[in-house]
Design an enzyme around this catalytic site. Structure first.
Site, PDB file in Angstrom:
ATOM      1  N   GLY A  46      20.997  23.929  83.298  1.00 54.52           N
ATOM      2  CA  GLY A  46      19.965  24.221  84.278  1.00 54.52           C
ATOM      3  C   GLY A  46      20.513  25.102  85.367  1.00 54.52           C
ATOM      4  CD  GLN A  51      22.838  26.428  90.633  1.00 57.86           C
ATOM      5  OE1 GLN A  51      21.853  26.122  89.977  1.00 57.86           O
ATOM      6  NE2 GLN A  51      24.057  26.041  90.302  1.00 57.86           N
ATOM      7  CB  CYS A  92      26.927  21.721  90.212  1.00 59.31           C
ATOM      8  SG  CYS A  92      25.921  22.995  90.988  1.00 59.31           S
ATOM      9  CG  LEU A  93      26.381  26.247  85.743  1.00 61.12           C
ATOM     10  CD1 LEU A  93      25.244  27.144  85.278  1.00 61.12           C
ATOM     11  CD2 LEU A  93      27.575  26.380  84.817  1.00 61.12           C
ATOM     12  CG  HIS A 134      21.832  19.099  89.328  1.00 65.16           C
ATOM     13  ND1 HIS A 134      23.105  18.575  89.407  1.00 65.16           N
ATOM     14  CD2 HIS A 134      21.958  20.421  89.617  1.00 65.16           C
ATOM     15  CE1 HIS A 134      23.950  19.557  89.757  1.00 65.16           C
ATOM     16  NE2 HIS A 134      23.279  20.681  89.870  1.00 65.16           N
ATOM     17  CD  GLU A 135      19.588  22.910  87.892  1.00 63.84           C
ATOM     18  OE1 GLU A 135      19.766  23.636  88.890  1.00 63.84           O
ATOM     19  OE2 GLU A 135      20.529  22.544  87.157  1.00 63.84           O
ATOM     20  CG  HIS A 138      20.771  23.469  93.106  1.00 61.29           C
ATOM     21  ND1 HIS A 138      21.885  23.785  93.843  1.00 61.29           N
ATOM     22  CD2 HIS A 138      21.235  23.078  91.893  1.00 61.29           C
ATOM     23  CE1 HIS A 138      22.979  23.586  93.101  1.00 61.29           C
ATOM     24  NE2 HIS A 138      22.614  23.152  91.921  1.00 61.29           N
TER      25      HIS A 138
END
Ligand code: ZN
Length: 175
Positions: A46, A51, A92-93, A134-135, A138
């Site tokens: 995701g 991001q 997380c990326l 999670h997304e 953000h």
């Protein structure tokens, strides 16, 4: 569409409260395509707009089945109901190399718009529910490390500091 550079922990854009999209236009469609290209390039599950440096409420969550990757792009996503609890490891990326157990709902119902502007409702459980939660976090400037206990976050402090330094170095070299 080329993948975008993923913003790292320490970049202030990750702390912005993103704005709702009021009309699906070419900019939003381009942003969605960039999110898809970037999450695939990174092999992530995701990705959220901040991001890649955009402060609009747009996310992509990837559903994997066998070797297929199905992309759920949701504009203005909202969790309208959540149930159960699941504690699993999460990463997380934007925070590479750091993983920790986070409590998330076991299942969620997410409402929003698809890229055609149609209203959609997605029911997700397990890993997918975790990814949506999670997304969507953000979009409010919330990172998974914010959901850890003070003790757990304390243990990660040094690693986070190093990441932040790296991100700040990157930002000053590109500006
Ligand atoms: Zn993330």
């Amino acid at each position: 569409m080329k993948p975008e550079e993923i913003r790292l922990y320490g970049d202030p854009v990750l702390r912005v409260r993103c704005l709702p999209v009021d009309a699906i236009n070419d900019d939003v469609r381009t942003l969605a395509a960039k999110l898809v290209a970037t999450v695939d390039y990174a092999q992530g599950l995701g990705l959220a707009a901040p991001q890649i440096g955009a402060t609009w409420r747009v996310i992509v969550v990837v559903e994997t089945q066998d070797d297929e990757r199905k992309h759920h792009v949701v504009v203005n996503p909202e969790i309208i109901s959540a149930c159960g609890e699941d504690i699993s490891e999460e990463g997380c990326l934007s925070i590479p190399g750091i993983y920790a157990s986070v409590k998330r709902p076991q299942s969620v119902v997410v409402k929003g718009l698809d890229i055609a502007g149609e209203s959609i409702t997605i029911e997700a459980s397990g890993l997918m529910a975790r990814a949506f939660a999670h997304e969507i976090d953000h979009l409010d400037g919330i990172l998974f490390i914010d959901r850890l206990s003070i003790v757990k976050r304390g243990l990660l402090r040094r690693k986070l500091k190093e990441l932040k330094k790296r991100a700040e170095g990157k930002m000053s070299s590109t500006r």
